[in-house]
Design a protein around this motif. Structure first.
Motif, PDB file in Angstrom:
ATOM      1  N   VAL A  14       0.867  -1.185   0.000  1.00 59.79           N
ATOM      2  CA  VAL A  14       0.000   0.000   0.000  1.00 59.79           C
ATOM      3  C   VAL A  14       0.905   1.238   0.000  1.00 59.79           C
ATOM      4  O   VAL A  14       2.088   1.151   0.315  1.00 59.79           O
ATOM      5  N   PRO A  15       0.374   2.393  -0.358  1.00 58.31           N
ATOM      6  CA  PRO A  15       1.210   3.604  -0.346  1.00 58.31           C
ATOM      7  C   PRO A  15       1.680   3.950   1.057  1.00 58.31           C
ATOM      8  O   PRO A  15       0.966   3.749   2.039  1.00 58.31           O
ATOM      9  N   GLY A  16       2.892   4.491   1.143  1.00 58.67           N
ATOM     10  CA  GLY A  16       3.409   4.950   2.415  1.00 58.67           C
ATOM     11  C   GLY A  16       2.861   6.309   2.804  1.00 58.67           C
ATOM     12  O   GLY A  16       2.147   6.968   2.028  1.00 58.67           O
ATOM     13  N   LEU A  17       3.184   6.757   4.006  1.00 53.41           N
ATOM     14  CA  LEU A  17       2.658   8.022   4.519  1.00 53.41           C
ATOM     15  C   LEU A  17       3.045   9.192   3.627  1.00 53.41           C
ATOM     16  O   LEU A  17       2.216  10.046   3.306  1.00 53.41           O
ATOM     17  N   GLY A  18       4.299   9.260   3.217  1.00 53.12           N
ATOM     18  CA  GLY A  18       4.751  10.368   2.376  1.00 53.12           C
ATOM     19  C   GLY A  18       4.092  10.363   1.016  1.00 53.12           C
ATOM     20  O   GLY A  18       3.733  11.420   0.471  1.00 53.12           O
ATOM     21  N   LEU A  19       3.935   9.178   0.450  1.00 51.43           N
ATOM     22  CA  LEU A  19       3.318   9.053  -0.872  1.00 51.43           C
ATOM     23  C   LEU A  19       1.862   9.511  -0.834  1.00 51.43           C
ATOM     24  O   LEU A  19       1.394  10.240  -1.728  1.00 51.43           O
ATOM     25  N   ASN A  29      -9.371  20.117  12.444  1.00 47.68           N
ATOM     26  CA  ASN A  29      -8.901  21.045  11.428  1.00 47.68           C
ATOM     27  C   ASN A  29      -8.215  20.210  10.351  1.00 47.68           C
ATOM     28  O   ASN A  29      -7.949  19.018  10.538  1.00 47.68           O
ATOM     29  N   THR A  30      -7.963  20.826   9.204  1.00 49.58           N
ATOM     30  CA  THR A  30      -7.455  20.053   8.066  1.00 49.58           C
ATOM     31  C   THR A  30      -6.105  19.421   8.367  1.00 49.58           C
ATOM     32  O   THR A  30      -5.856  18.259   8.007  1.00 49.58           O
ATOM     33  N   ARG A  31      -5.216  20.156   9.021  1.00 49.10           N
ATOM     34  CA  ARG A  31      -3.893  19.600   9.309  1.00 49.10           C
ATOM     35  C   ARG A  31      -4.002  18.341  10.158  1.00 49.10           C
ATOM     36  O   ARG A  31      -3.402  17.300   9.840  1.00 49.10           O
ATOM     37  N   ASP A  32      -4.762  18.407  11.250  1.00 45.69           N
ATOM     38  CA  ASP A  32      -4.902  17.234  12.113  1.00 45.69           C
ATOM     39  C   ASP A  32      -5.620  16.099  11.392  1.00 45.69           C
ATOM     40  O   ASP A  32      -5.300  14.921  11.584  1.00 45.69           O
ATOM     41  N   ALA A  33      -6.596  16.433  10.561  1.00 49.15           N
ATOM     42  CA  ALA A  33      -7.332  15.405   9.833  1.00 49.15           C
ATOM     43  C   ALA A  33      -6.405  14.617   8.916  1.00 49.15           C
ATOM     44  O   ALA A  33      -6.529  13.395   8.777  1.00 49.15           O
ATOM     45  N   VAL A  34      -5.456  15.316   8.281  1.00 51.71           N
ATOM     46  CA  VAL A  34      -4.498  14.637   7.408  1.00 51.71           C
ATOM     47  C   VAL A  34      -3.446  13.901   8.230  1.00 51.71           C
ATOM     48  O   VAL A  34      -3.164  12.717   8.000  1.00 51.71           O
ATOM     49  N   ASP A  35      -2.850  14.608   9.205  1.00 53.84           N
ATOM     50  CA  ASP A  35      -1.757  14.018   9.977  1.00 53.84           C
ATOM     51  C   ASP A  35      -2.185  12.768  10.739  1.00 53.84           C
ATOM     52  O   ASP A  35      -1.379  11.857  10.962  1.00 53.84           O
ATOM     53  N   ARG A  36      -3.452  12.713  11.123  1.00 51.47           N
ATOM     54  CA  ARG A  36      -3.965  11.544  11.836  1.00 51.47           C
ATOM     55  C   ARG A  36      -4.604  10.540  10.883  1.00 51.47           C
ATOM     56  O   ARG A  36      -4.585   9.335  11.138  1.00 51.47           O
ATOM     57  N   GLY A  37      -5.151  11.051   9.796  1.00 49.96           N
ATOM     58  CA  GLY A  37      -5.841  10.160   8.862  1.00 49.96           C
ATOM     59  C   GLY A  37      -4.905   9.221   8.117  1.00 49.96           C
ATOM     60  O   GLY A  37      -5.240   8.056   7.881  1.00 49.96           O
ATOM     61  N   LEU A  38      -3.728   9.714   7.747  1.00 48.64           N
ATOM     62  CA  LEU A  38      -2.800   8.865   7.003  1.00 48.64           C
ATOM     63  C   LEU A  38      -2.344   7.662   7.833  1.00 48.64           C
ATOM     64  O   LEU A  38      -2.374   6.523   7.337  1.00 48.64           O
ATOM     65  N   PRO A  39      -1.903   7.849   9.092  1.00 49.56           N
ATOM     66  CA  PRO A  39      -1.586   6.663   9.891  1.00 49.56           C
ATOM     67  C   PRO A  39      -2.773   5.731  10.104  1.00 49.56           C
ATOM     68  O   PRO A  39      -2.609   4.505  10.136  1.00 49.56           O
ATOM     69  N   VAL A  40      -3.980   6.306  10.240  1.00 47.26           N
ATOM     70  CA  VAL A  40      -5.163   5.470  10.415  1.00 47.26           C
ATOM     71  C   VAL A  40      -5.353   4.548   9.208  1.00 47.26           C
ATOM     72  O   VAL A  40      -5.702   3.366   9.349  1.00 47.26           O
ATOM     73  N   MET A  41      -5.102   5.071   8.009  1.00 44.32           N
ATOM     74  CA  MET A  41      -5.242   4.242   6.805  1.00 44.32           C
ATOM     75  C   MET A  41      -4.265   3.078   6.826  1.00 44.32           C
ATOM     76  O   MET A  41      -4.629   1.920   6.569  1.00 44.32           O
ATOM     77  N   VAL A  42      -2.998   3.374   7.105  1.00 42.77           N
ATOM     78  CA  VAL A  42      -1.991   2.309   7.110  1.00 42.77           C
ATOM     79  C   VAL A  42      -2.261   1.322   8.241  1.00 42.77           C
ATOM     80  O   VAL A  42      -2.227   0.099   8.035  1.00 42.77           O
ATOM     81  N   LEU A  43      -2.533   1.838   9.434  1.00 44.66           N
ATOM     82  CA  LEU A  43      -2.754   0.949  10.567  1.00 44.66           C
ATOM     83  C   LEU A  43      -4.028   0.128  10.413  1.00 44.66           C
ATOM     84  O   LEU A  43      -4.103  -0.999  10.915  1.00 44.66           O
ATOM     85  N   GLY A  44      -5.016   0.663   9.713  1.00 44.59           N
ATOM     86  CA  GLY A  44      -6.212  -0.129   9.440  1.00 44.59           C
ATOM     87  C   GLY A  44      -5.867  -1.376   8.650  1.00 44.59           C
ATOM     88  O   GLY A  44      -6.368  -2.475   8.931  1.00 44.59           O
ATOM     89  N   ALA A  45      -4.993  -1.223   7.659  1.00 40.30           N
ATOM     90  CA  ALA A  45      -4.547  -2.379   6.878  1.00 40.30           C
ATOM     91  C   ALA A  45      -3.741  -3.331   7.747  1.00 40.30           C
ATOM     92  O   ALA A  45      -3.937  -4.563   7.704  1.00 40.30           O
ATOM     93  N   VAL A  46      -2.814  -2.778   8.534  1.00 41.27           N
ATOM     94  CA  VAL A  46      -1.966  -3.622   9.385  1.00 41.27           C
ATOM     95  C   VAL A  46      -2.812  -4.441  10.353  1.00 41.27           C
ATOM     96  O   VAL A  46      -2.625  -5.661  10.498  1.00 41.27           O
ATOM     97  N   GLU A  47      -3.752  -3.782  11.013  1.00 39.43           N
ATOM     98  CA  GLU A  47      -4.536  -4.465  12.038  1.00 39.43           C
ATOM     99  C   GLU A  47      -5.464  -5.518  11.440  1.00 39.43           C
ATOM    100  O   GLU A  47      -5.645  -6.603  12.002  1.00 39.43           O
ATOM    101  N   ARG A  48      -6.032  -5.241  10.262  1.00 38.93           N
ATOM    102  CA  ARG A  48      -6.883  -6.244   9.624  1.00 38.93           C
ATOM    103  C   ARG A  48      -6.059  -7.463   9.224  1.00 38.93           C
ATOM    104  O   ARG A  48      -6.463  -8.611   9.465  1.00 38.93           O
ATOM    105  N   VAL A  49      -4.904  -7.244   8.593  1.00 46.67           N
ATOM    106  CA  VAL A  49      -4.072  -8.362   8.153  1.00 46.67           C
ATOM    107  C   VAL A  49      -3.553  -9.139   9.359  1.00 46.67           C
ATOM    108  O   VAL A  49      -3.504 -10.367   9.338  1.00 46.67           O
ATOM    109  N   TYR A  50      -3.177  -8.427  10.412  1.00 45.60           N
ATOM    110  CA  TYR A  50      -2.710  -9.126  11.612  1.00 45.60           C
ATOM    111  C   TYR A  50      -3.817 -10.014  12.183  1.00 45.60           C
ATOM    112  O   TYR A  50      -3.567 -11.164  12.564  1.00 45.60           O
TER     113      TYR A  50
END
Length: 257
Positions: free
Chosen positions: A151-156, A185-206
Motif C-alpha cells: 500500500v502507499p506509504g505516509l509520504g506518498l 482542522n485540516t492539518r490534524d485530519a491529514v496528519d492523523r488520517g494517514l496513519p489510520v489508513m496504514v494501521l487499518g490495513a496492518v490491524e486487519r491483516v494481523y
C-alpha cells in the motif's frame, strides 16, 4: 570481521558497520548512518567510519534497480577495494520458503525482513516495512512465506493529497501525532488520517493471520515494524508490535552469510 551493510531503498539509503568477531550471538554495531535522498555515491564526502574501520566485506540490499546497483558496486569497489555482495531472492533460504512463483518479482527488502524475522524466532509473524510504500508480509510458523500486501506509504499519500486536491495541501508535521482522534482542522485530519489508513490495513491483516494461526494451532503471530516510518506507526498500533530498525540489514546475514 568488519562488514559494511547497505540498505538502498527507492528514496534513500542507510548503512551500518558491524563486527562479527566479538563472539556474541548478534554482531556488534560499530557505526550507523544514512544518506539524503538521491545518488549518494556521487557525493564527494563518504562517512568517516568507512575509512576508519576498513570493512572487509560489503553486503547490500538494493531495490532501486540495476543502474543503481552498478553505481553502488563501482563506487564501493573504488572507495574500499571490496566487491560488494548484493542479496538476491531465492525460492528458499534460512528455512523460509518464498510464496512467489517467480521469486525474482519479490522485493529483496521484503525477503530480507522476513528472513530476519524467522531467524530471530521461527514462529508466525507479520512483517511491516514502512518506507515509500508500506509492505505487509505474512510468515507461517513452519517458515512458509504466505504472501503479502503493498500500500502507499505516509509520504506518498501526503504528496497525492497535496498534488491532486485544492484545499488539502498539508506539509509533513515536525513530530508524529500524539493522538489518532478525529481531527478538528485540516492539518490534524491529514496528519492523523494517514496513519489510520496504514494501521487499518496492518490491524486487519494481523487479525486474519492471528485467526489462521488459531485454527492451525500455531502461536499468536508477532508483529514487527521496520522502515523509516515504522518507528512512528508501531506505538500507534492497537496490536502488540515492535519496531526493529535494522531488520532488513539483519537479513543480509542469512542470504550472504
Amino acid at each position: 570481521m568488519k562488514i559494511l551493510e547497505l540498505d538502498q531503498g527507492n528514496t534513500r539509503a542507510k548503512w551500518r558497520l558491524i563486527d562479527t568477531g566479538t563472539g556474541a550471538t548478534d554482531p556488534a554495531v560499530l557505526a550507523r548512518g544514512g544518506f539524503a535522498p538521491g545518488p549518494w555515491w556521487e557525493v564527494s564526502e563518504t562517512p568517516a567510519a568507512w575509512g576508519e574501520y576498513a570493512p572487509q566485506r560489503v553486503r547490500v540490499a538494493n531495490v532501486a534497480g540495476a543502474t543503481v546497483e552498478q553505481s553502488i558496486a563501482s563506487h564501493v569497489q573504488q572507495l574500499l577495494g571490496v566487491q560488494p555482495e548484493f542479496a538476491r531472492v531465492t525460492p528458499e533460504c534460512g528455512g523460509v520458503r518464498c510464496a512467489y512463483r517467480d521469486e525474482s518479482k519479490l522485493g529483496v527488502d521484503r525477503w530480507l525482513a522476513v528472513l530476519a524475522a524467522y531467524r530471530r524466532r521461527p514462529a508466525p509473524a507479520l512483517v511491516v516495512d514502512c518506507g515509500s510504500a508500506v509492505t505487509l508480509d505474512l510468515l507461517g510458523g513452519d517458515g512458509q512465506h504466505l504472501g503479502g500486501y503493498i500500500v502507499p506509504g505516509l509520504g506518498l499519500m501526503r504528496r497525492a493529497l497535496y498534488s491532486d486536491t485544492d484545499a488539502v495541501k498539508v506539509a509533513p508535521p515536525d513530530s508524529p501525532p500524539a493522538s489518532l482522534d478525529p481531527g478538528c482542522n485540516t492539518r490534524d485530519a491529514v496528519d492523523r488520517g494517514l496513519p489510520v489508513m496504514v494501521l487499518g490495513a496492518v490491524e486487519r491483516v494481523y487479525d486474519e493471520l492471528a485467526h489462521r494461526c488459531a485454527v492451525s494451532g500455531d502461536a499468536s503471530p508477532r508483529l514487527l515494524f521496520c522502515g523509516g516510518d515504522g518507528e512512528i506507526l508501531a506505538p500507534l498500533c492497537d496490536r502488540p508490535g515492535e519496531w526493529v530498525a535494522d531488520l532488513v540489514m539483519e537479513g543480509l546475514a542469512v542470504t550472504n552469510p
